[in-house]
Scaffold this active site. Sequence first.
Site, short mmCIF file in Angstrom:
data_model
loop_
_atom_site.label_atom_id
_atom_site.label_comp_id
_atom_site.label_asym_id
_atom_site.label_seq_id
_atom_site.Cartn_x
_atom_site.Cartn_y
_atom_site.Cartn_z
CE LYS A 42 -22.89 -32.33 28.60
NZ LYS A 42 -23.12 -31.22 29.56
CE LYS A 56 -4.26 -51.04 -3.30
NZ LYS A 56 -4.32 -50.33 -2.00
CE LYS A 66 -10.62 -47.38 -3.53
NZ LYS A 66 -9.38 -46.65 -3.19
CD GLU A 79 -6.52 -45.46 0.89
OE1 GLU A 79 -5.94 -46.10 1.78
OE2 GLU A 79 -6.85 -45.96 -0.21
CG HIS A 122 -11.12 -44.66 1.24
ND1 HIS A 122 -10.47 -44.89 2.43
CD2 HIS A 122 -10.63 -45.58 0.36
CE1 HIS A 122 -9.62 -45.90 2.28
NE2 HIS A 122 -9.70 -46.33 1.03
N GLY A 159 -7.53 -54.79 -5.08
CA GLY A 159 -6.29 -54.11 -5.44
C GLY A 159 -5.24 -55.13 -5.84
#
Length: 404
Positions: free
Chosen positions: A91, A140, A166, A169, A257, A351
């Site tokens: 909280k 990609k 990899k 994601e 990730h 990438g």
Amino acid sequence: MSEVLATYLLTDTTDSEKRAEQIAAGLTVGSWTDLPLVKQEQLRKHKGRVVKVEEKEGTSENETQSVITIAYPEVNFSRDIPAVLTTVFGKLSLDGKIKLTDLEFSEGFKRSLPGPKFGIYGIRKLLGEFERPLLMSIFKGVIGRDLADIKEQLRQQALGGVDLIKDDEIFFENELAPFETRIIEGKQVLKETREETGHKTLYAVNLTGRTAELRDKARRAAELGADALLLNVFAYGLDVMQSLAEDKEIPLPIMAHPAVSGAFTSSPVYGLSHALLLGKLNRYCGADFSLFPSPYGSVALPKESALAIHDECVKDDVFHPSFAVPSAGIHPGMVPLLMRDFGIDHIINAGGGIHGHPKGGEGGGKAFRAIIDAVLEAQPIEEKAASCKDLQLALDKWGRVEAV
């Protein structure tokens, strides 16, 4: 008495010491001064205590800030990360400008956490590469592509000399390239490229689906011979990754990730610090690799934050160190800067900097490998580029970011 120490950044708090005392009592025993002495003695071992309060300069002229540390008795909660986060920042995270910047755990608490199963040395041992930063590339543009396209992309990246590849994601289970098929077919492609080049490449497959399915799916991946798992850990939760890391039937490295983490870390005055979430907690809960935005790419973190994540990944602790993976917008011309700032024990992750090379993924990988070698050998980059056409093409396209 064992305690967990939580450090916070308070912003625009008029009386930091009073606020710290309110937090220490409010998140443990509730009211304190109004309790009779007998009750105070009964509850003393449960009460949080203020360890320090330090005033600091705000980021603007009219802003005040302070750093406070509060100790929470472990007797108040079970030894798991959800219990700790709910106690120290449940909280409280809804109560004004306050940011949780660090957690310090007792040695006993740490023993209840897995840490990385492989860590830096274990990953290097799998690859047989100990003397340089590792190079990773990313699939990609694979959404909507069939398995043949994906296999060719995998092949080109491996031929370029990358150490790890990899999944994206956002590459989820789909009928064109199912999870299990990607593992089986991917292993065959990488076996063939290793026979051709002598270079070993590992493939991290994206572990996705409903939370209740992940353990069985990861075990199946291990049975099929998967190299590593990619996990969108902050979409699922740190405790999910911890459960996977602890499972002896899942003897695979885990790549964490940072997707969704920006919702928790991006504000300078709310949420959790990058170093705590992407560095320390990722490592403690079992990440062998922690991905995060680099300080100089397309989605940049402040340099101080990125280096703090790296420090949490590799600092001396009871756990194996994790690989820090600064990412986003990385191209070959950034390698000298990456190696200066993050050293040898990190992963260069690209990438578009690989796939966008004029000669494709293979040329992109070779350009990265060439400039890594040049930096290690203290060879002038221009001299290396003169003998490596792939590197020259990359520098012509993206330029070079000077390490100043």
